[in-house]
Design an enzyme around this catalytic site. Sequence first.
Site, PDB file in Angstrom:
ATOM      1  N   SER A  33       0.794  -1.299   0.093  1.00 23.25           N
ATOM      2  CA  SER A  33       0.014   0.072   0.077  1.00 23.25           C
ATOM      3  C   SER A  33       0.776   1.333  -0.105  1.00 23.25           C
ATOM      4  O   SER A  33       1.942   1.141   0.114  1.00 23.25           O
ATOM      5  CB  SER A  33      -0.905   0.068   1.413  1.00 23.25           C
ATOM      6  OG  SER A  33       0.167   0.115   2.384  1.00 23.25           O
ATOM      7  N   LYS A  34       0.170   2.441   0.013  1.00 18.96           N
ATOM      8  CA  LYS A  34       1.063   3.600   0.117  1.00 18.96           C
ATOM      9  C   LYS A  34       1.839   3.641   1.250  1.00 18.96           C
ATOM     10  O   LYS A  34       3.084   3.874   1.251  1.00 18.96           O
ATOM     11  CB  LYS A  34       0.152   4.939  -0.028  1.00 18.96           C
ATOM     12  CG  LYS A  34       0.455   6.353   0.358  1.00 18.96           C
ATOM     13  CD  LYS A  34      -0.489   7.249   0.122  1.00 18.96           C
ATOM     14  CE  LYS A  34       0.219   8.687   0.410  1.00 18.96           C
ATOM     15  NZ  LYS A  34       1.141   8.827   1.366  1.00 18.96           N
ATOM     16  N   ARG A  35       1.153   3.220   2.452  1.00 22.13           N
ATOM     17  CA  ARG A  35       1.871   3.189   3.570  1.00 22.13           C
ATOM     18  C   ARG A  35       2.913   2.259   3.502  1.00 22.13           C
ATOM     19  O   ARG A  35       4.207   2.631   4.145  1.00 22.13           O
ATOM     20  CB  ARG A  35       0.846   2.835   4.902  1.00 22.13           C
ATOM     21  CG  ARG A  35       0.626   3.930   5.629  1.00 22.13           C
ATOM     22  CD  ARG A  35      -0.174   3.709   7.142  1.00 22.13           C
ATOM     23  NE  ARG A  35      -1.595   3.277   6.518  1.00 22.13           N
ATOM     24  CZ  ARG A  35      -2.133   2.184   6.995  1.00 22.13           C
ATOM     25  NH1 ARG A  35      -1.600   1.347   7.768  1.00 22.13           N
ATOM     26  NH2 ARG A  35      -3.243   1.726   6.495  1.00 22.13           N
TER      27      ARG A  35
END
Length: 510
Positions: free
Chosen positions: A263-265
């Site tokens: 994910s972006k995280r």
Amino acid sequence: MRPVRVRFAPSPTGPLHIGGVRTALYNYLFAKQYEGTFILRIEDTDQTRFVPGAEEYIREALSWCGIPPDEGVVAGGEYAPYRQSERKEVYQKYAQQLLDGGFAYYAFDTSEELNEMRERLQAEGKNAQYDATSRMSMKNSLTLSEGEIKEHLNSGAPYVVRVKTPEDEDIRLNDLVRGDVTVHSSTLDDKVLLKSDGLPTYHLANVVDDYLMKISHVIRGEEWLPSAPLHVLLYHYLGWEEKMPQFAHLPLLMNPDGKGKLSKRSGDRFGFPVYPFDWKSPESDEVSPGFREAGYLPEATVNFLALLGWHPGNEEELFSLEELVQAFGLDRVSKAGAKFDIEKAKWFNQQYLKEMPDSALAEYLLKDLSENGIESSPEKAEQVCGLMKERVTFPQEIWSTARYFYQPPEQYDEKMVRKKWKPEASDALLAYTKILEKSDGRLSAESAKEQLQKLLEDRQVGLGKVMPALRLALTGQGGGPDLMSTMEVLGRNDVISRIRKAVDHLDRNN
Ligand code: GLU
């Protein structure tokens, strides 16, 4: 086999994640292999999630990867428009068909009533959803009288259209990656098909468009697998089972440690990009880093992504786009999630970078040079790239690690100086400048070497005693590309002045 027509159907809700790029790539490869059509459809019916610039970003991502759509927004085509927000009327017709056939119904429940229902079912320990078991206790066209229904429809109060899922039925589909998938209808809820704003939800629009656009294969991420039974149901309800596309749900991209979805995280956490190129959020101005700006080449990115979830059945790893088109097959797409190994991406980049023509790589260097206010002839930039390309992973590293080709060293590697800068070497280097000064013609790697060898023979000093000191004098560093070629690129005058400067500086300070 019917003509292959596949679509990449992103929603413009933000930047395209690298996993989305992989989905697009697999669609492209499959289409090209079967001489089919690759379509770009924009699924923008959820106006609340629309993000300006996201569609442009998607299109640029495909073009950067070299996988342009044959048909779709911008490219146009027989089934235009390809932006769902421009097809509003189309869906209403099919929602009506479902209503008329008794496969869908109007629902008038307010959000308070829906919350109440969920709380009640939860308290009873039941599935808290609008479905075959709960719908008869709600306010909809199945429970109200004809008069009441008319009243509601005419009142202007918002309403939705929901699908009527069967109570007790097995829904089957054959997935080209996962094989037979069976889902019992009791696990499905009565999803909204048409929203109160008159726009369809993803499910209705997606199925209607796949049918109207004659899509033969739906190749998409695994996150859509739970929606597939509803889609199958809609094909049946609409009488389109003969034309139902084949499904292929691609494995998820996982974090490098195998834990959790990429994910972006994860990008922030592991320190690598998860977008094809930089994305600046229109709301916060925050920039999410991309592969392109990090120095990944599109060919390397494509090759890396192709192997995230698909394997060619042998040990081969390097594939051009054309080779991928030949080799690709959905039968060798794995079911298990694919670990995102950024080290592998770097390895691919290196492989492609060193095969790149010097002139193409020089474009990157010339850009870095001009940003740093340094002028260079394209020829010199090409020579530098030719010497450096085996030694770097990213184009920008040429400037950051070999700026000495353009600027004399200001500092000298201290450890190397202590180890290698000896009076014997320094004397020899000074003598070398005198020889260089006297010789004429262009300084070539060969002549530089010949002259140095001769000098050292005369002085009875080994090459190994002088070369590291020469490198220090010219570059300030302990390692680098072939030294004689480095001298050729620097040119005679620069070589002489750098040696003198080093002798002056290092003899004094040592
Ligand atoms: N609009 C969906 C998405 O954003 C498309 C899923 C599909 O391909 O059916 O990914």
